[in-house]
Each structure stands twice: as C-alpha cells, then as structure tokens.
Design an enzyme around this catalytic site. Structure first.
Site, PDB file in Angstrom:
ATOM      1  N   ASN A  85       0.830  -1.207   0.000  1.00 47.89           N
ATOM      2  CA  ASN A  85       0.000   0.000   0.000  1.00 47.89           C
ATOM      3  C   ASN A  85       0.859   1.250   0.000  1.00 47.89           C
ATOM      4  OD1 ASN A  85      -2.342  -1.519   0.099  1.00 47.89           O
ATOM      5  ND2 ASN A  85      -2.801  -1.070   2.239  1.00 47.89           N
TER       6      ASN A  85
ATOM      7  N   ARG B 153     -10.532  -4.030 -14.700  1.00 45.81           N
ATOM      8  CA  ARG B 153      -9.446  -4.935 -14.297  1.00 45.81           C
ATOM      9  C   ARG B 153      -9.988  -6.356 -14.368  1.00 45.81           C
ATOM     10  NH1 ARG B 153      -5.730  -1.552 -11.675  1.00 45.81           N
ATOM     11  NH2 ARG B 153      -6.677   0.260 -10.688  1.00 45.81           N
TER      12      ARG B 153
ATOM     13  N   ARG C  73      -4.957   2.046 -13.516  1.00 45.84           N
ATOM     14  CA  ARG C  73      -3.599   2.209 -13.014  1.00 45.84           C
ATOM     15  C   ARG C  73      -2.964   0.893 -12.578  1.00 45.84           C
ATOM     16  NH1 ARG C  73      -1.569   6.848 -11.937  1.00 45.84           N
ATOM     17  NH2 ARG C  73      -3.572   7.835 -11.503  1.00 45.84           N
TER      18      ARG C  73
ATOM     19  N   HIS D 266     -14.981   3.415 -15.434  1.00 47.36           N
ATOM     20  CA  HIS D 266     -14.778   2.636 -14.218  1.00 47.36           C
ATOM     21  C   HIS D 266     -16.012   1.807 -13.865  1.00 47.36           C
ATOM     22  CE1 HIS D 266     -14.218   2.295  -9.692  1.00 47.36           C
ATOM     23  NE2 HIS D 266     -13.076   1.821 -10.145  1.00 47.36           N
TER      24      HIS D 266
ATOM     25  N   TYR E 136     -12.354  -9.563  -2.402  1.00 43.26           N
ATOM     26  CA  TYR E 136     -13.018  -8.267  -2.265  1.00 43.26           C
ATOM     27  C   TYR E 136     -14.488  -8.480  -1.949  1.00 43.26           C
ATOM     28  CZ  TYR E 136      -9.094  -5.801  -4.532  1.00 43.26           C
ATOM     29  OH  TYR E 136      -7.871  -5.268  -4.848  1.00 43.26           O
TER      30      TYR E 136
ATOM     31  N   ARG F  80     -14.091   2.376   4.229  1.00 45.80           N
ATOM     32  CA  ARG F  80     -12.905   1.554   4.424  1.00 45.80           C
ATOM     33  C   ARG F  80     -11.639   2.401   4.556  1.00 45.80           C
ATOM     34  NH1 ARG F  80     -11.687  -0.842  -0.543  1.00 45.80           N
ATOM     35  NH2 ARG F  80      -9.682   0.160  -0.763  1.00 45.80           N
TER      36      ARG F  80
ATOM     37  N   HIS G 187     -15.350  -3.430  -0.194  1.00 42.94           N
ATOM     38  CA  HIS G 187     -15.230  -2.689  -1.452  1.00 42.94           C
ATOM     39  C   HIS G 187     -16.562  -2.205  -2.022  1.00 42.94           C
ATOM     40  CE1 HIS G 187     -14.140  -2.456  -5.878  1.00 42.94           C
ATOM     41  NE2 HIS G 187     -13.173  -1.759  -5.331  1.00 42.94           N
TER      42      HIS G 187
END
Length: 732
Positions: free
Chosen positions: A93, A424, A454, A484, A517, A613, A641
């Site tokens: 992270n 993704r 990214r 997204h 997730y 979160r 998430h």
C-alpha cells in the site's frame, strides 16, 4: 492482493483530487459522448453557514487507513501468517501511495502550483506532515515484524535467517546455489569518472557497496541490484520436516559473496537501499492519436520517473547516504530509515508456506440460492425472468453467478449481442475467454477495455489485442474520462421478443479478486435498466450525448447530483416530521459537495451512518455541524469494497461503482443502479445492520480525526465478516 490492500492499490492511490474538475476535452470543449459535469464546488464557495475547517486532510486520512491495516498485523488474536500478510499489505500500500499520491504532491510543489487541499494545506505542508507521519508508521511496522511476528514465526518453525545464523553445511549448499542461480545474473555497476552513476529502477532492492583497492587504498562506490527474477527469500534445504521452513534473504546471500564480484578488492561496507519513483502516468489524449500507442509510450517512460522516496537500512553510513542523496536527487526529508528488512512485501512468500493452522480457516464461496443446481438444470436467463438477483461476493460465488451469466451468454445460440466494460480482470480471465468464444460464434460483442486502469495498463493492452484478434469490437473509453463502471448487457432473442439481461456491480470482473473483495452486484432483466445500459453503451462506443437515465445515475454529471438531491430529500422529510435517515457504505468519502450536503442534513437532524474503508475527509460528531453523523471503518479478512446507499425516509437503495471522490464523480464514467425488489433491499439492509451493530469490531472516527478501536476492551465483540460467512454457509 490481500484483503485490505488498496484495489491493486488503485482506489486509494490515484490521480490527485483537486477541488476543481479536470479532464481532457474534445474539439468542442467537452469529453466525447458525455456531457461534462459542472465544476465541483470548492470550500470557498460552498456556503457561509459551514466552518472553514470542516474537512480532514485526505492524504493523512489515507495514512491513518494504512495504520489500521498495520493494527491488524499487531493484533495477536489474528492467525500468525495472517499477521505476516497484513505486514506485506501495508508495505505494498505504502509503495503505491508514494508512487502516485506523494509523487503528485511533489510535482505540484516543484512546479509552483499553490493549490491548497480542502483543509487548507499547501503541497509543501502536506509533504512535511506525510514525511513525519510515515516515518512513525514505518518504525512501527518494523517493530511489529522484528519484535512480534518474526520471533513468533520462528517459534513455529518458520524463520528468516541471517547468513551468520546458518551452519557450515548451509553455507556450502548456498555457495553452490549462488554460483549456479544468482551469480550469472548479477551485474555490479561502478561509479567513477569513467562510469556514470547507474540508473536505479523504481522499487528495486539494491546493495550500495564500498570497495577499496588494497594497493592504492582508493575507495570506490558500486551498486549491485538484487535480481527480481530469483526468489527474494531463498529456502534453506535443511530438513524434510514440513513444519520447518527456513529462508535466507537474497541480499544476505549476495552480500556474503561480494568478493566474487569484486575480485582483488576489499569490501569495506555494504548497505541495502530502495528507491521509489513517480509512476503517475500523464497520457496526453489527442483524438488524432491512437490511445493504445500513446499509453504504451508512456508506460515505457514510467520507469524513468523522478525519485520520490529513498528507503535505507538503519546501519547506512553518513557518507554513503550523502552520495545516494546527491546522485538520486532525493531530498533528505524523503529518506525513510528502516530497522531490519527492507520491502516487507516479501512476506507474501512466507504467507505461501503450507501451514493451514496459522491461517484463517479455508473459505469456499457458496452458490447463490437462485443459481443452485436443481433436478432440472436451468439457465441464468430463466432465473432472471422470475426476478432480480443480488449477489454478495465473496460470500456468493462469482464463478457460479456473474461468470456463469457471461459464459452462458457466450454459448447460448439465442444471444445476439454482449456488451461489457472491463476495468481490471485476472491473468487467465474466463471473462475474456467467454467474450472471445462469443465473437468466434458470430455474436456481436463489444468490450470497453479501460487502458488507463492504473498499474494494470500493460495487462489491459494485452486483453484488448487478444479480443480484437478474435473479432470483438474493442473500445478504449472516452477522451478525458476513465470508464470505471462495472456493467454487462446481454441481448437475447426469445421468440418474437428481444429481451435484455444486465449485470451492474461494485467490483471488477475478476474471478480472483472476487474471492478477496467484498462487493455486491445486481443481475436483472428489468426493461428500464436494459434500456439504460443500451443508451450508456451507445454513449461509450459512439457519439451519443445523454444526461438522464431511467433507473441509473451516471457520472460524470449524474452521480453527485443524484446523491446530493437524495440527501436533500431526506432533509425535507426530517423537517416535515417524517422518518428520515441516511446510511452509506463506500471506500472513500472526499467530495466536498457530498460532505457539505451531509453536514447540512446533520444540522437538520437527519441521522447519518457512514461505513468507510479508507479515506474520510468528513469530521463527525462536531456540535452544531455533524453531531448526527457517525463514521466507522471495518477492515478484515476481505477488502470491504462495495458502495451502497440507503436513503431511509424515501426508502431508496442504490449500489454502484463510484466512491464519493472528485475523480469518480467528475473524471470517470460510473454507474449507480437503484435496487427496488424488497427481497433484495432486505439483503442490503442486513449488510448495514451487521456493519453498524454496536458490538461489531471496527474503528470509529472522532471529531478530532482520530480513529479509535471499538467496542472498548471488555465489551462483547462480533466480527462483521465472520457473521456474514456464517449466514451464507447456513443458506448454502
């Protein structure tokens, strides 16, 4: 990735969120195909009835989030290898935070941009706070590993040894391993008038070496890169006992054999170091240039970004540090001193040791009841014709719900078209394979592959080319905007009728992360949602311009406006003496307009609960401003998430892909969908009820910005995720 890491690290470590709307425009002045959002309201013009100091700093809030990840590693009640995993997550992270967030602040500081954060800090001031807070966290991180986790692992037969701790027999075996596997790939690079200072790649582990010529006495510097194509932690082949696992850090092995690299020289000192570079891509989007080629060019340049952090071992000499600072052009405030091993993301390798008793109990997602096997097999389409289905991952299996939906669509001869967004996905993606099969079967297949996701750019370029080769119509998104949203539209011929089936979710189409997730998704044959997704894909693939949808909120423009309008509706209900309330679950809450709307709702007496979160810029519990707002954060085995909104008075439930951040609301295509079926809204209510239970283990945000563990010691404590696991197992 681990359970509480940022999304590929991505959802917390992204492009800077400034108070104003950004984004490339087309020749008409707006992103192609989408009506641009109005400029975000800055703190100065948001209203005079709210105090100026009403926001927390988003960067420091992110560091607090990573501190909560570290707290999980400190928690002795966690299984030991899970604690090691959280140490690895913390390290990964932090790498992404520096590569993107800190890099962006440094760029604005160095270019003289004096844009202040929402809490009034300049880039320079934020960097100073980050430097101090980060050094404290890094020292705490090292202490947890060296004083708690490492000794506990050793007691259980899993140790990370030093060279001096190994036996002579171990040394002999490692000498052979070094000669055969390591030495051939090492390249010592000297630094002197004939050799320029070597390029140091970002996140590579290196040894800074000082050698002396025994004849002249002259000392010289050399750099040896620790190869990343050899395991960082080399197993010590000492015993057949499966309960014993001993590892030697690769840098220790290389340091012990440096004389083989510098024959005839005396090795005077050797120190480990690591550089982090700016990895924030800036793709100039020109409608006359192929975006894929432009992105490939920028990816090639990413490795040469300026240095933003220098990590060094705590035994590094002063003159060695001065040389690195000078040659790497690093400011002393960007030096991070580490006691012990650098780059503890290598602990993922330790987590891979097969010791089930030191990990969380094995977990297998259950097939959702609606898709459970029956005596007579039924298609997903037959199930959805009977009613909507809400899936909750990872508790509900992704492979037997969303993945099966897409795979059945690919093989069903009655399906005419599949339209899919891909942000993704996994390495060997069954979703991509299904789309390829569908195209090869003659179906119309459209895939919107977001090349700018990214740190997944290279993988997405690969998928785009694979899909194009199979005959899929591949679109790269819109100029100036990231796509997204998580959407799939299936068009099926049923007799004389065309029916549309849809999936809209909060998580990516990635079977691997769907097991880690926590996300929700709606599978539906509702005609209005199908019509909305048809319109949206026309926007994404063509030149349609649309602001209003029937059952969706779509960003840019629509999500922030829709959320704020619904907050204001709860205020009106409260003032009319009717039931009102707001419950929100998300990854990040940063957007000033949304925060200010929540403040005003609190001032009107509306009860507001926020489960976040990561980052939260809202200050709860301030008398007269936010005394009706409560904020808590839940971290655990799975990465929380999902984005869920419940407007209690109007009884509206929404799920979607957007966090309340500038980039999501102004510079991305995001989709929120309303869930209306009472069976499904009851499921969403149950998630909120569990997360907000006073006995649920969490962290509570105070008015001063401090995150306090809750409940207090001695109280009855329940685990939100364990409770949901138990519920789903009972239903499975």
């Amino acid at each position: 990735m681990g359970a509480v890491t940022t999304e590929n690290n991505q959802d917390q470590a992204q492009q800077a969120d400034s108070p104003t709307t950004e984004g490339a425009t087309d020749k008409a002045g707006e992103p192609r195909g989408v009506t641009s959002a109005p400029p975000a309201v800055t703190p100065d013009d948001a209203g005079t009835d709210l105090p100026d100091d009403r926001y927390l700093n988003r960067e420091l809030s992110w560091l607090d989030f990573n501190g909560r990840v570290l707290a999980l590693a400190e928690d002795a009640s966690q299984p030991l290898l899970e604690r090691a995993k959280f140490l690895a997550i913390f390290a990964s992270n932090l790498d992404e935070f520096y590569m993107v967030r800190v890099a962006g602040l440094k760029r604005r500081n160095e270019t003289g941009l004096s844009v202040r954060s929402a809490d009034g800090l300049t880039p320079r001031e934020q960097l100073a706070y980050i430097s101090k807070r980060n050094q404290d966290l890094v020292e705490r991180h090292a202490r947890v590993f060296e004083e708690q986790v490492r000794p506990s692992l050793s007691e259980r037969g899993i140790s990370i040894a030093t060279w001096s701790e190994l036996t002579d027999d171990d040394h002999a075996r490692f000498a052979a391993y070094y000669r055969e596997q390591v030495f051939p790939v090492l390249t010592p690079l000297a630094f002197d008038p004939a050799h320029p200072f070597p390029y140091i790649s970002g996140l590579s582990l290196n040894l800074a070496v000082t050698v002396r010529n025994p004849e002249t006495g002259r000392e010289s510097f050399a750099r040896v890169k620790v190869p990343d194509n050899v395991p960082r932690l080399v197993p010590v082949d000492r015993t057949a006992d499966e309960q014993v696992a001993v590892f030697l850090p690769l840098e220790e092995l290389i340091a012990a054999h440096l004389p083989t690299l510098f024959t005839g020289m005396d090795v005077i000192e050797v120190h480990a170091f690591r550089v982090t570079r700016n990895a924030d891509l800036e793709v100039e989007e020109d409608r006359d240039e192929d975006l894929l080629k432009a992105l490939e060019r920028e990816l090639a340049q990413r490795r040469f970004g300026p240095s933003v952090r220098l990590e060094i071992s705590d035994d590094m000499s002063e003159h060695m540090l001065e040389l690195l600072l000078r040659e790497l052009e690093v400011h002393p405030s960007d030096v991070v001193v580490v006691n012990g091993l650098l780059d503890l993301s290598c602990l993922w390798q330790i987590y891979g040791v097969d010791r089930k008793e030191l990990k969380d109990p094995p977990f297998r997602p259950a097939t959702h009841q609606a898709f459970a096997e029956r005596e007579t097999p039924r298609s997903v389409f037959a199930t959805l014709r009977e009613g909507d289905v809400l899936v909750h991952h990872p508790y509900d299996s992704f492979s037997t719900s969303v993945q099966r939906f897409i795979e059945q669509a690919a093989s069903d001869p009655h399906v005419l078209a599949i339209k899919q967004t891909l942000y993704r996905t996994s390495g060997d993606s069954p979703i991509v394979n299904a789309l390829v099969d569908a195209a090869e079967a003659g179906k119309q297949v459209v895939a919107l592959v977001e090349l700018k996701a990214r740190f997944d750019e290279q993988a997405n370029i690969k998928w785009a080319r694979q899909l194009e080769k199979a005959g899929v119509h591949v679109v790269y998104g819109l100029v100036g905007l990231k796509t997204h949203c998580k959407t799939c539209l299936v068009v099926r011929q049923e007799g004389s009728t065309i029916r549309r089936y849809c999936h809209i979710g909060t998580g990516n189409y990635n079977p691997k992360t769907a097991r880690l997730y926590e996300d929700v998704g709606l599978l539906t044959a509702e005609p209005s949602i199908g019509a909305d997704l048809t319109d949206l894909f026309n926007v994404l693939t063509g030149y349609a311009r649309q602001e209003e949808y029937r059952s969706l909120l779509v960003a840019p423009y629509g999500v922030r406006r829709g959320i704020v309008e619904r907050i204001e509706r709860e205020v009106a209900l409260q003032r009319d003496g009717k039931p009102a309330g707001i419950r929100i679950k998300m990854n990040s809450l940063v957007d000033e307009q949304v925060i200010d709307a929540l403040y005003r709702a609190s001032q009107a007496g509306v009860a507001i609960d926020v489960v976040v979160r990561g980052i939260c810029a809202l200050k709860p519990g301030i008398p007269g401003l936010s005394d009706n707002i409560r904020v808590r954060s839940i971290l655990g085995r799975f990465l929380e998430h999902s984005r869920i909104f419940h407007f209690v008075g109007s009884d509206e439930h929404w799920i979607g892909s957007a966090d309340m951040m500038h980039r999501n609301l102004d510079r991305r295509v995001e989709v929120q969908v309303r869930v209306t079926d009472p069976r499904l809204t009851a499921q969403l209510d149950a998630i909120f009820d569990s997360a907000l239970d006073p006995s649920t283990r969490c962290w509570v945000l105070t008015a001063t910005g401090e995150w306090v563990p809750s409940p207090a010691d001695g109280s009855t404590v329940r685990d939100h995720q364990a409770g949901l696991l138990t519920q789903h197992r009972a239903l499975g």
